[in-house]
Design a protein around this motif. Sequence first.
Motif: not given
Length: 271
Positions: A264-271
């Motif tokens: 798996x490889x997470x995709x996140x959102x910068x704050x």
Amino acid sequence: PVAVTEAPTLSPTASPTTAPTSAPTASPIHVPTSAPISSPITAPSTAPTTAPTQAPTASTGPNQTPSEYLLLEKGVGSECPSNLQPISKEKCLEAAHSAGSHLLLPNWLYELNMGGFPCGCFLWHNSDGSFLVDYNSAQANCGVHTNTQLVCGSPSQPSNPVAVTEAPTSAPTSTGPNPTSGEYVLLEKGVGSSCPSGMEAVPKQECIEAASSVAGHLNVPNWLNEFSLHNLPCGCFIWYNDNGTKLLDYNHETTFCGDDNPRTQMICKSV
């Protein structure tokens, strides 16, 4: 004078005459040979063979096999009908490959627990012509979907569970550096099961957009798999198959996100 018969010869001839009366038929038709041949003919050449040389295979059509498994019509049904048997999770992959042998199916099983989709074992038809083999463990709120095709068991031959591989066993090769683009961040592969502090989870409605933004170099599909499962990353992430292809997943689970997973490889959102 009295008529008398002639007396017979004194003794019979040594051998009987070879021909009957003095006027036999001139030329009989198809007379047999005067002596049998040394070995008889095994069979007349004109006689048909006793059995056909090859038995034809029975045509079962695209949606049925002569085995114990049946592939129902695409987009019809939310669970196996009463005259057929549902397929267990352990048999789902085997059943799908048996009933869908004419299709190019993956050799791993995708599990979910969601209402609105068929319950049990089914195929998912992707828009690009590829397939998934899915098992929905939901027991209620089973739904019909145009992209699904149920796999069921014949009532005459119930299935017996056997262990199957439910996920790829080999880890894919490294994909190299993890670029970022704008507000979305692609974390390191195999690291993290939820977005770390300083970042936030990508909403479901942005997951495809985020993947396209930061993972366009990975040939990620432009459709989303949704589920709610423990022990997989929570939120938006990429799943690496053992054949080099990828899935774009969204896990609605928010608590039991599991540990680091090398696929798996997470995709996140910068704050």
